[in-house]
Enzyme design. Structure first.
Site, short mmCIF file in Angstrom:
data_model
loop_
_atom_site.label_atom_id
_atom_site.label_comp_id
_atom_site.label_asym_id
_atom_site.label_seq_id
_atom_site.Cartn_x
_atom_site.Cartn_y
_atom_site.Cartn_z
N HIS A 34 -0.60 5.80 10.18
CA HIS A 34 0.49 4.65 10.20
C HIS A 34 0.96 5.33 11.07
CE1 HIS A 34 4.50 3.34 7.79
NE2 HIS A 34 4.05 2.48 9.62
N GLU B 214 -3.48 10.88 2.90
CA GLU B 214 -2.95 11.08 3.79
C GLU B 214 -3.71 11.22 5.34
OE1 GLU B 214 -0.18 12.95 3.25
OE2 GLU B 214 -0.19 13.47 0.89
N HIS C 7 -1.34 8.00 5.88
CA HIS C 7 -0.31 8.69 6.62
C HIS C 7 -0.24 8.74 8.35
CE1 HIS C 7 2.54 8.09 3.37
NE2 HIS C 7 2.13 9.41 3.26
#
Length: 622
Positions: A415, A409, A412
């Site tokens: 990102h 996570e 993510h």
């Protein structure tokens, strides 16, 4: 972008020397990580959220009044699109806040009401803007190109304009688009029904494990199914899927409605199929999906080899579906949230100093909700709003899988942070097709690092076994889910009724095919064919296949970075920072990877065989 709960991804072995090169301790913030998030970067209070919702509703007529102005001049097009972008960002903040708060306690009536209001706003907002794409398309490519050339301020809108023109043949009239948008909350309501039934209304059973009562709900099921006692595992599966099976008819109606809705919309938009509509919206060749499914089918002998190795290592006379999850080698070590952060920082050191510094800064933002709680949604996700730190939702329980989920996570989150830093709002949002690459690559790097730290044969076998299970869970399992979606949508397109019983039949056949039931590899008990009702991703059609493509891409990039290939790290970070400025399939091709080719999938299957070769050599060693 919200990522629904799903089994977390992979791990792969690389050279021991790589891990030792960055195995020194990494300092995390002096203070322990907060386990509850601070949502003030979005709204200081629920009252502020409500005021912002009403303000956006009040501004909808102003947005609708822009209709007919976009084509007057390059300046008017820029001004109109800037105004619409600002409104979209306001809507994003409202949506994300309502969704995140509800996921922390689905039982709370105020949370449910706020999510309902956000859903209503969704319909009204997009209905008010339904004229935008038809109006852009009416300008034509030549006029749009001339406007972009004449007005530098349109540069940040260029990708949106290109995409809009590309999809002209699938866009309906402004009036029809407005109707479809207005019906959005109704069309998505079945997913809300499923969420409340599963997380708030189901009376989950309790079983006794080691003399203690255990509630077998969504969150605890993931941990309890790993129990080393086979009788306990069977008890867990029987209780969990027995509870789900009580509502087979209801889940059949809700998911059947989603499939039918998707199929009908594809016809309205003049697509040959629902999968063509889903992939076409993001310029992903359908060959990517079809090649994945075909190559996974070809790789089933390797998956079956893994199951046989699992049976041997667990010392079982036969193999059942509830035998998949216990570790091949038992590890009793537990990890705090701060341990997970330290390991993630250490593992991602190959991504460079800038990545490390940004990760440490983002961890300190206190935007993580980390621990299980009554009424809280299961699984994990990351959500982000441009201009605010990424928000991470976890159910950390202390086992190594929780560490892997933490790394996933926060991949993510990084990102999102990298794209937000490099891109304007209009191109910061990234496609689902690349969304799981950063998260999965973090898991790969974590696995590489932990394997490098392994001092004993048992530790090495644990990590190699964990790697195999992540490959099974993320490549083979998600591809099976993708095939289930293909089959259900094909059935709907043929006019077949899709009730709960039919869903179970379709899913059961796939379970048996993938797990070698007919060949005697693994027995699939009929009760467990209810598992399709457990997968929330099916309410977002053609989402899950991207976990399988992403694990494939993540392995490719992680191994190139680990091998020190010139430019590999830079290409990877450039991909993440590009956000949505390049079509996702093309962005991967630009980085050297063609996901419509069989080669990357075959390479993954070969790597899985190499892991088993290494494990079998370790097991044979004295």
């Amino acid at each position: 972008m919200k990522h629904l709960p799903l089994a977390r991804t992979l791990a792969m072995p690389l050279a021991l020397s790589l891990a030792l090169a960055f195995s020194s301790p990494v300092a995390v913030q002096a203070e322990p990580l907060s386990t509850t998030w601070n949502l003030s970067p979005l709204y200081a209070s629920a009252a502020d959220w409500e005021a912002a919702r009403k303000a956006l509703l009040a501004d909808l007529p102003k947005l609708a009044a822009l209709k007919g102005t976009l084509g007057k001049s390059a300046k008017s097009l820029r001004s109109g699109l800037d105004t619409l972008s600002a409104a979209n960002l306001r809507f994003d903040r409202l949506r994300v806040y309502a969704s995140m708060v509800q996921s922390t306690d689905n039982r709370d009536a105020a949370n449910q009401e706020r999510s309902n209001l956000a859903g209503q706003l969704d319909g009204e907002f997009h209905s008010a803007l339904a004229w935008v794409e038809p109006e852009i398309q009416s300008l034509g490519a030549a006029k749009v190109a001339a406007f972009i050339k004449a007005e530098p301020g349109l540069k940040k809108h260029a990708e949106h304009l290109r995409n809009s023109l590309r999809q002209a043949q699938h866009t309906l009239s402004a009036e029809t688009e407005a109707v479809i948008a207005a019906l959005g909350p109704v069309r998505s309501a079945t997913g809300d029904v499923r969420t409340l039934l599963f997380n708030a209304d189901t009376k989950w059973p309790e079983i006794t494990v080691a003399g203690k009562p255990e509630r077998v709900d969504d969150t605890r099921y993931g941990l309890l199914r790993q129990n080393p006692d086979r009788a306990v595992r069977k008890q867990v599966f029987d209780a969990f899927f027995g509870a789900i099976g009580q509502y087979e008819n209801t889940y059949g109606v809700t998911l059947g409605n989603v499939v039918q809705d998707d199929t009908t919309l594809a016809k309205l938009r003049r697509y040959p199929s629902a999968v063509a509509m889903s992939l076409g919206a993001e310029e992903i060749p359908e060959a990517v999906y079809r090649t994945l499914v075909a190559e996974v089918r070809q790789g089933l002998p390797t998956l079956h080899r893994y199951f046989k190795l699992r049976q041997k290592m667990l010392g079982l006379p036969d193999l059942h579906y509830y035998d998949i999850y216990p570790a091949l080698v038992t590890q009793t070590k537990t990890y705090s949230l701060d341990d997970a952060a330290a390991l993630t920082l250490a593992a991602t050191r190959p991504l460079g100093d800038d990545y490390q510094a940004l990760l440490q800064t983002t961890l300190k933002a206190n935007t993580m909700h980390a621990l299980p709680a009554p009424g809280k949604s299961g699984g994990a996700y990351q959500d982000g709003v441009y201009g605010a730190p990424p928000f991470v939702f976890l159910n950390h329980q202390g086992e190594f899988d929780s560490v892997s989920t933490f790394a996933h996570e926060w991949g993510h989150a990084m990102h999102t942070a990298l794209a937000n830093r490099a891109q304007p709002y209009e191109t910061a949002g990234y496609s689902l097709f690349v969304a799981e690459i950063a998260s999965t690559a973090n898991e790969v790097l974590l696995s590489q690092y932990i394997q490098g730290q392994a001092q004993t044969k048992a530790d090495k076998l644990f990590q190699l076994g964990y790697a195999l299970e992540r490959l099974r869970g993320t490549f083979f399992r998600q591809a099976m889910f993708g095939e289930f979606e293909l089959n259900t949508h094909d059935a709907a397109a043929k006019g077949e009724a899709l009730n709960g019983k039919r869903m179970t039949e379709i899913y059961c056949k796939l379970l048996k095919d993938y797990h070698g039931d007919a060949a005697g590899v693994m027995k699939i008990d009929p009760l467990y064919c209810q598992e399709w009702a457990f997968i929330p991703h099916f309410y977002r059609p053609f989402y899950v296949y991207q976990y399988a493509t992403s694990i494939t891409a993540a392995l490719h990039f992680a191994e190139e970075i680990a091998a020190g290939k010139p430019g590999a790290r830079e290409n990877y970070l450039k991909l993440l920072a590009s956000g949505g400025s390049v079509a996702p399939y093309q962005a991967l091709k630009n980085a050297g990877l063609d996901m419509a080719s069989p080669a990357p999938y075959r390479a993954l299957v070969q790597r899985m065989d190499r892991i088993m070769d290494e494990m079998e050599a370790l097991l044979a060693a004295k």
